[in-house]
Design an enzyme around this catalytic site. Structure first.
Site, PDB file in Angstrom:
ATOM      1  N   LYS A 186       0.866  -1.218  -0.004  1.00 44.38           N
ATOM      2  CA  LYS A 186      -0.138  -0.088  -0.332  1.00 44.38           C
ATOM      3  C   LYS A 186       0.862   0.943   0.062  1.00 44.38           C
ATOM      4  O   LYS A 186       1.447   1.580   0.933  1.00 44.38           O
ATOM      5  CB  LYS A 186      -0.897  -0.294   1.093  1.00 44.38           C
ATOM      6  CG  LYS A 186      -2.258   0.646   1.171  1.00 44.38           C
ATOM      7  CD  LYS A 186      -2.102   2.124   0.920  1.00 44.38           C
ATOM      8  CE  LYS A 186      -1.761   3.015   2.163  1.00 44.38           C
ATOM      9  NZ  LYS A 186      -1.631   4.469   1.758  1.00 44.38           N
ATOM     10  N   GLY A 239       6.871   5.510   7.981  1.00 48.26           N
ATOM     11  CA  GLY A 239       6.110   6.426   8.176  1.00 48.26           C
ATOM     12  C   GLY A 239       6.204   7.114   9.531  1.00 48.26           C
ATOM     13  O   GLY A 239       7.328   7.165   9.940  1.00 48.26           O
ATOM     14  N   VAL A 243       1.571   6.725  13.269  1.00 51.43           N
ATOM     15  CA  VAL A 243       0.996   5.767  12.563  1.00 51.43           C
ATOM     16  C   VAL A 243       1.724   4.541  12.938  1.00 51.43           C
ATOM     17  O   VAL A 243       0.894   3.279  13.125  1.00 51.43           O
ATOM     18  CB  VAL A 243       0.596   6.001  11.044  1.00 51.43           C
ATOM     19  CG1 VAL A 243       0.203   5.013  10.349  1.00 51.43           C
ATOM     20  CG2 VAL A 243      -0.157   7.011  10.809  1.00 51.43           C
ATOM     21  N   GLY A 244       2.890   4.490  13.128  1.00 50.81           N
ATOM     22  CA  GLY A 244       3.804   3.335  13.581  1.00 50.81           C
ATOM     23  C   GLY A 244       2.909   2.633  14.902  1.00 50.81           C
ATOM     24  O   GLY A 244       2.862   1.636  15.000  1.00 50.81           O
ATOM     25  N   CYS A 296      14.143  10.446   6.295  1.00 46.21           N
ATOM     26  CA  CYS A 296      14.053   9.840   7.898  1.00 46.21           C
ATOM     27  C   CYS A 296      15.539  10.290   8.458  1.00 46.21           C
ATOM     28  O   CYS A 296      15.517  10.238   9.650  1.00 46.21           O
ATOM     29  CB  CYS A 296      13.397   8.773   8.006  1.00 46.21           C
ATOM     30  SG  CYS A 296      14.079   7.349   7.071  1.00 46.21           S
ATOM     31  N   GLU A 394      10.250  16.099  14.882  1.00 43.88           N
ATOM     32  CA  GLU A 394      10.966  15.758  13.635  1.00 43.88           C
ATOM     33  C   GLU A 394      10.188  17.031  12.808  1.00 43.88           C
ATOM     34  O   GLU A 394       8.999  17.106  12.711  1.00 43.88           O
ATOM     35  CB  GLU A 394      10.470  14.411  13.154  1.00 43.88           C
ATOM     36  CG  GLU A 394      11.137  14.058  11.836  1.00 43.88           C
ATOM     37  CD  GLU A 394      10.795  12.897  11.156  1.00 43.88           C
ATOM     38  OE1 GLU A 394       9.503  12.149  11.190  1.00 43.88           O
ATOM     39  OE2 GLU A 394      11.578  12.042  10.789  1.00 43.88           O
TER      40      GLU A 394
HETATM   41  O1  TXE Z   1       2.883  10.189   7.310  1.00 42.47           O
HETATM   42  P1  TXE Z   1       1.895   8.957   7.396  1.00 42.47           P
HETATM   43  P2  TXE Z   1       2.560  11.372   6.881  1.00 42.47           P
HETATM   44  C1  TXE Z   1       7.025  11.532   9.360  1.00 42.47           C
HETATM   45  C2  TXE Z   1       7.215  12.923   9.062  1.00 42.47           C
HETATM   46  C3  TXE Z   1       6.070  13.611   8.477  1.00 42.47           C
HETATM   47  C4  TXE Z   1       4.946  12.922   9.322  1.00 42.47           C
HETATM   48  C5  TXE Z   1       3.492  12.905   8.704  1.00 42.47           C
HETATM   49  O2  TXE Z   1       7.630  13.487  10.356  1.00 42.47           O
HETATM   50  O3  TXE Z   1       6.053  15.067   8.846  1.00 42.47           O
HETATM   51  O4  TXE Z   1       5.434  11.532   9.397  1.00 42.47           O
HETATM   52  O5  TXE Z   1       3.802  12.390   7.294  1.00 42.47           O
HETATM   53  C6  TXE Z   1      -0.230   5.510   5.660  1.00 42.47           C
HETATM   54  N1  TXE Z   1      -2.516   3.085   9.247  1.00 42.47           N
HETATM   55  N2  TXE Z   1       7.413  10.717   8.126  1.00 42.47           N
HETATM   56  O6  TXE Z   1       1.229  12.036   7.366  1.00 42.47           O
HETATM   57  O7  TXE Z   1       0.626   9.191   7.534  1.00 42.47           O
HETATM   58  C7  TXE Z   1       0.053   6.498   4.462  1.00 42.47           C
HETATM   59  O8  TXE Z   1      -1.106   6.309   3.402  1.00 42.47           O
HETATM   60  C8  TXE Z   1      -1.933   2.299   8.298  1.00 42.47           C
HETATM   61  C9  TXE Z   1       8.632   9.880   8.247  1.00 42.47           C
HETATM   62  O9  TXE Z   1       2.480  11.538   5.428  1.00 42.47           O
HETATM   63  O10 TXE Z   1       2.769   7.930   8.552  1.00 42.47           O
HETATM   64  C10 TXE Z   1       1.358   6.325   3.866  1.00 42.47           C
HETATM   65  O11 TXE Z   1       1.281   5.172   3.178  1.00 42.47           O
HETATM   66  N3  TXE Z   1      -1.348   3.324   7.425  1.00 42.47           N
HETATM   67  C11 TXE Z   1       8.922   8.886   7.473  1.00 42.47           C
HETATM   68  C12 TXE Z   1       2.068   5.887   5.181  1.00 42.47           C
HETATM   69  O12 TXE Z   1       1.123   5.629   6.217  1.00 42.47           O
HETATM   70  C13 TXE Z   1      -1.358   4.508   7.315  1.00 42.47           C
HETATM   71  C14 TXE Z   1       8.244   9.093   6.149  1.00 42.47           C
HETATM   72  C15 TXE Z   1       3.080   7.095   5.695  1.00 42.47           C
HETATM   73  O13 TXE Z   1       2.018   8.056   6.041  1.00 42.47           O
HETATM   74  C16 TXE Z   1      -2.491   5.130   8.337  1.00 42.47           C
HETATM   75  C17 TXE Z   1       6.992   9.663   5.886  1.00 42.47           C
HETATM   76  C18 TXE Z   1      -3.096   4.243   9.206  1.00 42.47           C
HETATM   77  N4  TXE Z   1      -3.775   4.568  10.051  1.00 42.47           N
HETATM   78  C19 TXE Z   1       6.508  10.483   7.023  1.00 42.47           C
HETATM   79  N5  TXE Z   1      -2.437   6.431   7.932  1.00 42.47           N
HETATM   80  C20 TXE Z   1      10.080   7.978   7.333  1.00 42.47           C
HETATM   81  N6  TXE Z   1      10.235   7.413   8.406  1.00 42.47           N
HETATM   82  O14 TXE Z   1      10.895   8.306   6.352  1.00 42.47           O
HETATM   83  C21 TXE Z   1      -1.483   6.686   7.180  1.00 42.47           C
HETATM   84  N7  TXE Z   1      -1.006   5.644   6.846  1.00 42.47           N
END
Ligand code: TXE
Length: 499
Positions: A186, A239, A243-244, A296, A394
């Protein structure tokens, strides 16, 4: 045709994709349209998949796992398909790079470099597929032999973010495939194109149907449903930390699926007074600006020895002012657009907060108006104190906070003063200091007198709240396996019940 000054052309109409399940393309009922963050024109349309689509994808991955069409192959045959995929990526490098640019906003030159790394991921994983092995115990006595068999864990769910849509995908997919697992991916809704293109390339390379499936759509519905799915054996999520955390709950509340998590970072870059300050300043400027800081492992906390701090900040400021921000198709561009509107607002919000909290702005600090798209100047704050928001959270943008230290102990303490532990970098010519600090700072990746170096041979992942598990390298294949302990008795049984 919409032709740019530098000869690149933008799509007249958005490229439309289906989703990919069981070796076939399926049309969506409803669509998500993506606009290029650098050019403000619609570029792609991908389906908003339903939960039923997801169930179909998981069922296909389950069938392909259970029928042994993938897991049952010799490693050499899996390797051959991974190597043919690497060739496919080489052939379609320019196409993949272009869609990465259009959806993500990163410079074309950078996107091409990332695809070279992705090719290497497939090649390394091909080797790993052939070398994967368990262990044996030949020391259990003459009547007993112990074997440790490594078996693929099963059906893997893979959720990827928008900052490195193809790179993060390829740091995982070939290793998951090498292990013998099948998967359902996904991608982030705003950057799904290249994950879908990979489906084509894998199929051409000979991957059996159902082994690689892609469902597109929102994180809150499809991502969440994948995390909760009772028939998914492992979830790899990259991510946000928030969400983690929700994935951990989803696993606990469903089938206790194994989790791999790569989450946020607030990564230190420590500069000692004895370092080559010009080399270090170049690395610091790169470390915070690469991919517009939406990275990240971006080094977002500069920790510099007080005796050279002002001199270093002035070298760094001069360098950061020279970074070329602009249209990602321009070969001179070093950093492109901010990928999402939400991220743009977040970064500008942190810049405003830094100013309000009293940090000293040394350069940048503004959005850049280039006529279209969303761009932010590389920004440096000095005199940052540990309690400020820009020191702790972050930002995920080109915004660097500078701290000063007097002793190595103090540098280590500042570096570790974070809930995260993804990566760290250190600059010194003193071997003692280098080794001491490397061993004491808690981070999953460490760079000494370099930054963001390394290939797919070495595993990646975080300490503390930056995540669980490792991706890439041999460890990255082992993550997707489980060990079965087998005991084989020879020479007949000593009876428990007397005859
Ligand atoms: O991330 P999301 P966002 C961090 C960075 C950024 C913040 C928010 O600080 O400002 O996260 O970014 C999917 N259950 N990173 O809101 O939402 C979503 O569709 C399962 C660090 O965009 O975490 C996408 O595929 N999945 C990071 C993925 O999660 C869900 C990279 C990441 O999105 C979900 C990105 C849910 N409930 C952001 N909600 C890194 N480690 O590199 C969303 N997603």
């Amino acid at each position: 045709m919409n032709i740019m000054a530098n000869g690149a052309h933008l799509p007249e109409t958005p490229r439309e994709f289906g989703f990919f399940v069981d070796g076939a393309w399926h049309a969506g009922q409803d669509w998500f349209e993506r606009t290029s963050p650098s050019h403000d024109v619609p570029v792609t349309r991908v389906p908003r998949c339903t939960k039923e689509d997801l169930d179909t994808a998981v069922a296909a991955a389950r069938r392909a796992f259970e029928d042994r069409s993938w897991a049952g192959l010799p490693g050499a045959e899996r390797a051959a398909i991974l190597l043919r995929t690497a060739e496919g990526l080489r052939r379609r490098r320019d196409e993949i790079a272009r869609w990465e640019v259009l959806e993500n906003g990163k410079p074309l030159t950078q996107a091409r470099g990332e695809i070279d790394h992705c090719i290497a991921c497939f090649e390394v994983a091909a080797g790993a597929a052939r070398l994967m092995r368990g262990d044996s115990f030949n020391n259990l006595g003459d009547n007993l032999l112990g074997l440790l068999l490594r078996e693929p864990i099963g059906v893997v769910g893979l959720i990827t973010p928008w900052n490195f849509p193809f790179l993060i995908l390829c740091e995982r997919v070939p290793f998951i495939l090498a292990s013998g697992c099948t998967l359902v991916v996904k991608p982030a809704e705003v950057t799904s194109a290249t994950t879908l293109i990979l489906a084509d390339i894998l199929t051409e390379a000979g991957l059996p149907p159902g082994v690689y499936n892609v469902v597109t759509g929102s994180g809150r519905t499809i991502g969440q449903a994948l995390a909760e799915h009772p028939d998914v054996d492992m979830l790899s999520f990259t991510g946000s930390t928030g969400v983690g955390r929700s994935c951990v709950h989803a696993s606990a509340d469903s089938n206790l699926k194994k989790l791999g998590l790569e989450l946020g970072g607030k990564n230190p870059i420590i500069v000692f007074a004895d370092a080559n300050l010009h080399d270090a300043a170049d690395a610091v400027a790169f470390g915070i600006s690469f991919n517009t800081g939406q990275c990240c492992v971006s080094s977002s906390r500069l920790i510099v020895e007080r005796s050279v701090a002002r001199e270093f900040e002035s070298i760094l400021t001069a360098k950061m002012k020279k970074i070329r921000v602009g249209d990602p198709f321009d070969p001179e561009t070093q950093i492109g657009a901010i990928t999402t509107d939400a991220q743009n607002r977040t970064i500008l919000g942190y810049i405003a907060q830094g100013k309000e909290e009293g940090a000293t702005l040394l350069c940048g600090g503004e959005a850049l108006d280039l006529g279209r798209g969303q761009f932010i100047q590389p920004t440096l704050f000095s005199d940052v104190t540990p309690s400020m928001g820009i020191a702790r959270e972050e930002i995920f943008g080109p915004v660097l906070s500078s701290f000063h230290f007097d002793t190595p102990e103090e540098a280590i303490a500042i570096a570790n003063d974070t809930v995260y532990g993804l990566a760290a970098s250190l600059w010194t010519r003193d071997l003692d200091k280098a080794l001491t600090v490397t061993r004491r700072v808690r981070a999953g990746r460490f760079w000494v007198n370099t930054i963001m170096a390394g290939g797919p041979e070495t595993p990646i992942g975080g300490f503390k709240q930056s995540g669980w598990g490792r991706e890439s390298g041999l460890l990255g294949v082992e993550e997707y396996t489980q060990v079965k302990s087998v005991h084989i008795e020879t020479g007949g049984r000593t009876h428990w019940i007397a005859s």
